[in-house]
Design a protein around this motif. Structure first.
Motif, short mmCIF file in Angstrom:
data_model
loop_
_atom_site.label_atom_id
_atom_site.label_comp_id
_atom_site.label_asym_id
_atom_site.label_seq_id
_atom_site.Cartn_x
_atom_site.Cartn_y
_atom_site.Cartn_z
N MET A 155 0.84 -1.20 0.00
CA MET A 155 0.00 0.00 0.00
C MET A 155 0.88 1.25 0.00
O MET A 155 1.82 1.35 0.78
CB MET A 155 -0.90 0.01 1.23
N ASN A 156 0.58 2.19 -0.88
CA ASN A 156 1.31 3.45 -0.89
C ASN A 156 0.99 4.21 0.39
O ASN A 156 -0.14 4.18 0.89
CB ASN A 156 0.89 4.29 -2.10
N ARG A 157 1.98 4.92 0.91
CA ARG A 157 1.78 5.69 2.14
C ARG A 157 2.32 7.10 1.99
O ARG A 157 3.38 7.29 1.39
CB ARG A 157 2.50 5.02 3.33
N LEU A 215 -2.11 13.65 -5.58
CA LEU A 215 -2.41 12.22 -5.53
C LEU A 215 -3.90 11.97 -5.79
O LEU A 215 -4.27 11.10 -6.58
CB LEU A 215 -2.03 11.65 -4.16
N ALA A 216 -4.75 12.75 -5.13
CA ALA A 216 -6.19 12.55 -5.26
C ALA A 216 -6.69 12.91 -6.66
O ALA A 216 -7.55 12.23 -7.22
CB ALA A 216 -6.93 13.38 -4.22
N GLU A 217 -6.15 13.98 -7.24
CA GLU A 217 -6.55 14.38 -8.59
C GLU A 217 -6.20 13.30 -9.60
O GLU A 217 -6.95 13.06 -10.56
CB GLU A 217 -5.88 15.70 -8.97
N LYS A 218 -5.06 12.63 -9.38
CA LYS A 218 -4.62 11.57 -10.29
C LYS A 218 -5.15 10.20 -9.88
O LYS A 218 -4.77 9.18 -10.46
CB LYS A 218 -3.10 11.58 -10.37
N LYS A 219 -6.01 10.19 -8.83
CA LYS A 219 -6.65 8.96 -8.36
C LYS A 219 -5.63 7.89 -7.96
O LYS A 219 -5.80 6.70 -8.25
CB LYS A 219 -7.63 8.43 -9.41
N ILE A 220 -4.59 8.32 -7.29
CA ILE A 220 -3.60 7.41 -6.73
C ILE A 220 -3.93 7.21 -5.26
O ILE A 220 -3.90 8.15 -4.47
CB ILE A 220 -2.17 7.97 -6.88
N GLU A 221 -4.28 6.00 -4.89
CA GLU A 221 -4.69 5.72 -3.52
C GLU A 221 -3.46 5.61 -2.60
O GLU A 221 -2.46 4.97 -2.95
CB GLU A 221 -5.50 4.43 -3.44
N VAL A 222 -3.57 6.27 -1.46
CA VAL A 222 -2.49 6.20 -0.47
C VAL A 222 -3.10 6.09 0.92
O VAL A 222 -4.23 6.53 1.16
CB VAL A 222 -1.56 7.43 -0.51
N VAL A 231 6.61 12.80 3.17
CA VAL A 231 7.40 11.70 2.65
C VAL A 231 6.42 10.72 2.03
O VAL A 231 5.46 10.31 2.67
CB VAL A 231 8.23 11.01 3.75
N LEU A 232 6.66 10.38 0.78
CA LEU A 232 5.78 9.47 0.05
C LEU A 232 6.50 8.15 -0.21
O LEU A 232 7.60 8.13 -0.75
CB LEU A 232 5.34 10.09 -1.28
N ARG A 233 5.87 7.06 0.21
CA ARG A 233 6.35 5.73 -0.14
C ARG A 233 5.42 5.19 -1.21
O ARG A 233 4.23 4.97 -0.98
CB ARG A 233 6.36 4.81 1.08
N ILE A 234 5.97 4.99 -2.40
CA ILE A 234 5.15 4.56 -3.54
C ILE A 234 5.97 3.65 -4.45
O ILE A 234 7.12 3.95 -4.78
CB ILE A 234 4.62 5.79 -4.33
N ASP A 235 5.37 2.52 -4.79
CA ASP A 235 6.00 1.56 -5.71
C ASP A 235 7.42 1.20 -5.27
O ASP A 235 8.35 1.11 -6.09
CB ASP A 235 6.03 2.12 -7.14
N GLY A 236 7.61 1.03 -3.97
CA GLY A 236 8.91 0.63 -3.46
C GLY A 236 9.92 1.75 -3.30
O GLY A 236 11.04 1.53 -2.85
N ARG A 237 9.53 2.98 -3.67
CA ARG A 237 10.42 4.13 -3.55
C ARG A 237 9.99 4.99 -2.37
O ARG A 237 8.81 5.03 -2.02
CB ARG A 237 10.39 4.98 -4.82
N VAL A 238 10.94 5.69 -1.79
CA VAL A 238 10.65 6.64 -0.72
C VAL A 238 11.09 8.01 -1.20
O VAL A 238 12.26 8.20 -1.56
CB VAL A 238 11.37 6.27 0.58
N MET A 239 10.15 8.97 -1.22
CA MET A 239 10.42 10.28 -1.81
C MET A 239 10.09 11.39 -0.83
O MET A 239 9.15 11.29 -0.04
CB MET A 239 9.57 10.47 -3.08
N SER A 240 10.88 12.48 -0.93
CA SER A 240 10.64 13.66 -0.11
C SER A 240 10.67 14.90 -1.00
O SER A 240 11.01 14.81 -2.18
CB SER A 240 11.70 13.77 0.99
N GLU A 241 10.32 16.04 -0.41
CA GLU A 241 10.24 17.35 -1.07
C GLU A 241 9.01 17.40 -1.98
O GLU A 241 8.91 16.72 -3.00
CB GLU A 241 11.51 17.68 -1.86
N SER A 242 8.07 18.26 -1.60
CA SER A 242 6.75 18.26 -2.23
C SER A 242 6.78 18.53 -3.74
O SER A 242 6.08 17.87 -4.51
CB SER A 242 5.84 19.27 -1.54
N GLN A 243 7.56 19.50 -4.17
CA GLN A 243 7.58 19.82 -5.60
C GLN A 243 8.15 18.67 -6.41
O GLN A 243 7.62 18.32 -7.46
CB GLN A 243 8.38 21.10 -5.85
#
Length: 221
Positions: free
Chosen positions: A1-3, A20-27, A52-64
């Motif tokens: 599950m994406n977080r 995320l919501a506009e692109k219908k990506i569930e988290v 911090v977004l965890r998605i598809d096995g990646r961990v990402m930071s910085e909103s832009q």
């Protein structure tokens, strides 16, 4: 599950939530006490910041950076135009709100009125609050000037610039720090954004000890 590790009244987190919501990506939304960083959180982002977004096995930071990544991997619906000049204008306005507006307004109002108490850093600095209350008028006037010439902030279509601005203003609207009667064109713009399905979870946010303004979740404000 994406977080998404976030704080509800963070404009940077809200920008990512809207994208995320506009692109219908569930988290799954996970609230993070970034001011009391755990070892696990610091491993996710050594800078100790949200989102911090965890998605598809990646961990990402910085909103832009997160939002632009999401735009590339899920290009529909688009939030960045294809034309280089138009993309520049979107990025310029994103930087305007995440830098200038953040430093002159959000940090002076939201952070003083809410974040200091939540994080146990004391009471609001009245000088900062006064400065933020004065400076927001300039920014609202600038936004109205843009909207007098365009349908949306960066042009004729809704973009990430609109989400960035709405993220900041929605946080301030929660504590009733936006004078929507100053410019009808600005109020109409926010009403359009606020009515989008992607905004629903933001309008449901509740901060312990800080009830939202009476009009906050009202689409016909």
């Amino acid at each position: 599950m994406n977080r998404l590790y976030h704080v509800p009244l963070s404009p940077f987190c809200r920008k990512v939530r809207l994208t995320l919501a506009e692109k219908k990506i569930e988290v799954e939304l996970v609230e993070e006490r970034y001011w009391e960083p755990s070892p696990d959180f610091l491993r996710r982002n050594p800078a100790g910041k949200v989102p911090v977004l965890r998605i598809d096995g990646r961990v990402m930071s910085e909103s832009q950076a997160i939002c632009e990544y999401l735009e590339e991997v899920v290009p529909t619906p688009p939030l960045l135009p294809r034309d280089p000049d138009a993309r520049y204008e979107v990025r310029r306005l994103c930087a305007w709100f995440d830098d200038k507006f953040q430093n002159e307004v959000t940090s002076k109002l939201l952070y003083e009125r809410v974040n200091k108490k939540v994080t146990g850093q004391g009471y609001p600095d009245s000088k900062n609050v006064k400065a933020g209350s004065s400076r927001i008028k300039y920014h609202l006037d600038y936004m109205a000037w843009l909207l007098d010439q365009r349908r949306w902030l960066a042009g004729d279509v809704m973009t990430l610039a609109d989400f960035t601005a709405a993220a900041h203003l929605s946080c301030l609207d929660y504590i009733s720090d936006v004078d929507w009667n100053r410019h009808i064109v600005l109020k109409d713009w926010y009403a359009k954004i606020k009515s989008r399905p992607c905004f629903r979870t933001l309008l449901a946010d509740q901060i312990s000890g800080f009830p939202p303004a009476a009009h906050y979740a009202d689409l016909d404000f």
